[in-house]
Design a protein around this motif. Structure first.
Motif, short mmCIF file in Angstrom:
data_model
loop_
_atom_site.label_atom_id
_atom_site.label_comp_id
_atom_site.label_asym_id
_atom_site.label_seq_id
_atom_site.Cartn_x
_atom_site.Cartn_y
_atom_site.Cartn_z
N TYR A 272 -86.29 -21.15 5.99
CA TYR A 272 -86.97 -21.70 7.16
C TYR A 272 -85.99 -22.10 8.26
CZ TYR A 272 -90.65 -22.48 3.64
OH TYR A 272 -91.57 -22.34 2.63
N TRP A 273 -86.42 -21.89 9.51
CA TRP A 273 -85.75 -22.52 10.65
C TRP A 273 -86.27 -23.95 10.81
CZ3 TRP A 273 -81.71 -19.93 12.27
CH2 TRP A 273 -81.68 -18.54 12.16
N SER A 274 -87.53 -24.17 10.47
CA SER A 274 -88.09 -25.53 10.40
C SER A 274 -89.00 -25.58 9.19
CB SER A 274 -88.86 -25.88 11.68
OG SER A 274 -89.92 -24.98 11.92
N VAL A 275 -88.92 -26.66 8.45
CA VAL A 275 -89.63 -26.79 7.18
C VAL A 275 -91.09 -27.15 7.44
CG1 VAL A 275 -89.75 -28.03 4.99
CG2 VAL A 275 -87.52 -27.49 6.01
N PRO A 276 -92.04 -26.35 6.93
CA PRO A 276 -93.45 -26.70 7.11
C PRO A 276 -93.78 -28.04 6.46
CG PRO A 276 -93.19 -24.43 6.31
CD PRO A 276 -91.85 -25.10 6.19
N LYS A 277 -94.76 -28.71 7.01
CA LYS A 277 -95.15 -30.01 6.45
C LYS A 277 -95.55 -29.89 4.99
CE LYS A 277 -96.57 -32.17 10.81
NZ LYS A 277 -97.69 -32.79 11.58
N THR A 295 -75.10 -42.97 2.24
CA THR A 295 -76.26 -43.47 2.95
C THR A 295 -77.08 -42.30 3.49
OG1 THR A 295 -76.98 -44.97 4.73
CG2 THR A 295 -75.04 -43.64 5.16
N PRO A 296 -78.41 -42.40 3.51
CA PRO A 296 -79.23 -41.31 4.04
C PRO A 296 -78.92 -41.04 5.51
CG PRO A 296 -80.58 -42.85 2.79
CD PRO A 296 -79.24 -43.51 2.98
N LEU A 297 -78.61 -39.81 5.84
CA LEU A 297 -78.36 -39.41 7.22
C LEU A 297 -79.58 -38.72 7.81
CD1 LEU A 297 -76.32 -39.00 9.58
CD2 LEU A 297 -75.73 -36.81 8.52
N ASP A 298 -80.21 -37.87 7.02
CA ASP A 298 -81.40 -37.14 7.46
C ASP A 298 -82.41 -37.14 6.32
OD1 ASP A 298 -82.91 -35.56 9.31
OD2 ASP A 298 -82.39 -33.77 8.15
N PRO A 299 -83.18 -38.23 6.17
CA PRO A 299 -84.16 -38.30 5.09
C PRO A 299 -85.20 -37.19 5.22
CG PRO A 299 -83.80 -40.46 6.09
CD PRO A 299 -83.15 -39.46 6.98
N ALA A 300 -85.65 -36.68 4.11
CA ALA A 300 -86.59 -35.57 4.13
C ALA A 300 -87.86 -35.90 4.91
CB ALA A 300 -86.94 -35.16 2.70
N ALA A 304 -85.01 -33.97 10.94
CA ALA A 304 -85.02 -33.19 12.18
C ALA A 304 -85.38 -31.73 11.91
CB ALA A 304 -83.65 -33.27 12.85
N PHE A 305 -85.24 -31.29 10.66
CA PHE A 305 -85.55 -29.91 10.31
C PHE A 305 -87.05 -29.69 10.09
CE2 PHE A 305 -81.05 -30.04 9.54
CZ PHE A 305 -80.62 -28.76 9.86
N LEU A 306 -87.87 -30.70 10.34
CA LEU A 306 -89.32 -30.53 10.29
C LEU A 306 -89.87 -30.05 11.63
CD1 LEU A 306 -90.32 -33.77 8.33
CD2 LEU A 306 -89.71 -31.52 7.43
N THR A 307 -89.03 -30.05 12.66
CA THR A 307 -89.40 -29.63 14.00
C THR A 307 -88.67 -28.35 14.36
OG1 THR A 307 -89.69 -31.95 14.65
CG2 THR A 307 -89.44 -30.33 16.43
N PRO A 308 -89.32 -27.38 14.97
CA PRO A 308 -88.61 -26.15 15.35
C PRO A 308 -87.39 -26.46 16.22
CG PRO A 308 -90.98 -25.84 15.58
CD PRO A 308 -90.76 -27.30 15.28
N PRO A 309 -86.28 -25.76 16.01
CA PRO A 309 -85.07 -26.02 16.80
C PRO A 309 -85.24 -25.57 18.24
CG PRO A 309 -84.81 -24.03 15.48
CD PRO A 309 -86.12 -24.65 15.06
N SER A 310 -84.33 -26.00 19.09
CA SER A 310 -84.37 -25.60 20.50
C SER A 310 -84.33 -24.08 20.61
CB SER A 310 -83.19 -26.21 21.26
OG SER A 310 -83.23 -27.62 21.20
N PHE A 311 -83.57 -23.45 19.76
CA PHE A 311 -83.52 -22.00 19.61
C PHE A 311 -82.93 -21.76 18.22
CE2 PHE A 311 -79.70 -23.44 21.78
CZ PHE A 311 -78.67 -22.88 21.04
N PRO A 312 -83.07 -20.57 17.64
CA PRO A 312 -82.56 -20.35 16.27
C PRO A 312 -81.04 -20.27 16.26
CG PRO A 312 -83.46 -18.32 17.16
CD PRO A 312 -83.78 -19.40 18.16
N TYR A 313 -80.41 -21.13 15.47
CA TYR A 313 -78.95 -21.21 15.42
C TYR A 313 -78.43 -20.24 14.36
CZ TYR A 313 -80.52 -25.62 17.49
OH TYR A 313 -81.17 -26.56 18.24
#
Length: 452
Positions: A272-277, A295-300, A304-313
């Motif tokens: 995935y580029w963004s993870v479906p709910k 420490t949690p940096l990006d909790p599931a 931020a990977f739940l939202t489509p990126p600005s463009f595919p990296y």
């Protein structure tokens, strides 16, 4: 005793065993009959297939070095071996890590983008020594920073950037993760920041980041190069720019090209580029070490990977399961074919996994925090990944190809020994523990046992 599960074969089921020896069975996504699953009970024959790797993984979790870890290992035509220990996040009642857990692979996206470009080389739509300006006109006139660490003063570039240079980090392009001083400020001002970290940082980056690969590539072309094209290996955003080249050369979006030509045919259904709910429950939490504390940096749940990126990296954007990355590697190991489906010709795979660096350029490894490898001798660079130039006794063969991710993931394929490996973890810095070195050593011992 940690909870450990083994999964062998093409379809997985998770079995978690409590310390008292009573098993609790939970089906993993896509699970089905016919799996071979072993628990921690002594005497289960499959437990000893990779005993050294098993002990290593269990030790990582037992000693609190990470919440969980997953490995996928392939040997010749045997079924893939999946080994996992621990959970996908700290805390009670978190899901156990398994072959279908989702992980941020960051720079392990680069070999996928590199091989996508090789598909277009095979199609005749790209040539390795084509100038990039043929596909992105903004790259026609480039300038080179005289001292990129201290000044934006430039001179005209003497050599055009080519497709080969983008694939091998020899184009002279920089990277926001390594730029310094005024050049870094320019990257930030123009939003040339092709990576996702967490929701807080993403909110800031989106204010300035372009919203398409086309605009990203044009902005990247406006920045000073850090070296004359074709003269130096320097880790870069070259594979992100390659995403735009793929769009132009193929006539379709980068995401669609990958889905149509690679992910779909290879049944990489958890990429995935963004993870479906609906899949949040499989997503691992990414951590950061602050001193000795994790420490949690990006909790599931708020990733931020739940939202489509600005463009595919194309250099750092994918979230994947160990099963899916193994399918990509398995295709490379088998010369472009998996389960009877051919996505690349054997000669195309061999070319992409060969040393593609321009004449006179060598790969000397990279420092911490970037993924990849820190090895500094006997290595070249292929389409988005490093390549061994000679055999390493007791370890990798000449031609072994792979790369790693900034959050600790690693992957490689040895085409001579017909072996491959993927290891999934998620924490910054990825070099916090010597996982790459220790897994390689443990796997070498186990592989020697398999050969007997």
């Amino acid at each position: 005793m940690t909870r450990t599960h083994w999964i062998t074969g093409g379809i997985a089921m998770m079995v978690a065993t409590a310390a008292i020896g009573q098993a609790q069975r939970t089906a993993a996504p896509n699970s089905g009959p016919g799996d071979i699953v072993t628990t921690e009970r002594p005497g289960d024959p499959a437990r000893v297939v990779l005993p050294n790797v098993e002990r290593l993984f269990d030790g990582y979790v037992r000693d609190g070095k990470m919440p969980g870890i997953v490995g996928a290992f392939g040997f010749a035509d045997r079924p893939t071996l999946f080994l996992a220990s621990g959970q996908i996040a700290d805390g009670p009642k978190q899901p156990f890590a398994d072959a279908d857990s989702l992980w941020r692979v960051y720079s392990m996206t680069k070999p996928i983008t590199g091989m996508a470009a090789m598909m277009l080389v095979e199609d005749g739509r790209l040539k390795l020594d084509d100038p990039v300006s043929k596909y992105i006109p903004a790259f026609a006139t480039m300038r080179v920073a005289i001292d990129p660490d201290t000044s934006l003063e430039t001179r005209p570039a003497r050599t055009p950037i080519t497709i080969r240079m983008l694939l091998t980090h020899s184009a002279g392009l920089g990277y926001s993760i390594s730029a310094k001083g005024p050049l870094l400020k320019e990257y930030e001002r123009l939003g040339v920041l092709p990576a996702t970290v967490n929701a807080q940082m993403e909110a800031q980056m989106r204010r300035v980041r372009p919203t398409s690969l086309a605009e990203f590539a044009n902005r990247a072309a406006s920045l000073p190069l850090i070296a004359e094209p074709g003269t130096k290996w320097s880790y870069s955003m070259g594979l992100d720019v390659m995403g735009r080249v793929i769009e132009v050369a193929s006539g379709m979006s980068f995401e669609r090209f990958l889905q149509t030509r690679m992910f779909g045919p290879l049944k990489m259904n958890s990429t995935y580029w963004s993870v479906p709910k609906s899949e949040i429950g499989r997503l691992a939490t990414n951590y950061a070490f602050v001193g000795e504390n994790r420490t949690p940096l990006d909790p599931a749940a708020t990733s931020a990977f739940l939202t489509p990126p600005s463009f595919p990296y194309g250099g750092a954007g994918l979230v994947m399961s160990a099963r899916d990355y193994d399918r990509f590697l398995h295709m490379l190991q088998d010369g472009g074919t998996l389960d009877g489906v051919r996505v690349m010709k054997p000669e195309t795979v061999a070319l992409g996994m060969s040393n593609l660096l321009p004449a006179g350029v060598s790969f000397g490894g990279i420092g911490n925090g970037n993924g990849g490898t820190t090895r500094t001798a006997g290595m070249g660079f292929g389409a988005g990944g490093s390549v061994m130039l000679a055999d390493v006794p007791g370890s990798a063969s000449k031609g072994t190809y792979g790369w790693g991710g900034a959050a600790g993931t690693i992957a490689w394929v040895d085409p001579v020994r017909h072996m491959r490996g993927t290891v999934m973890v998620n924490y910054f810095p990825g070099e916090r523990w010597p996982v790459r070195q220790e897994v390689a050593a443990a796997l070498a011992k186990d592989a020697a046992g398999l050969a007997r």
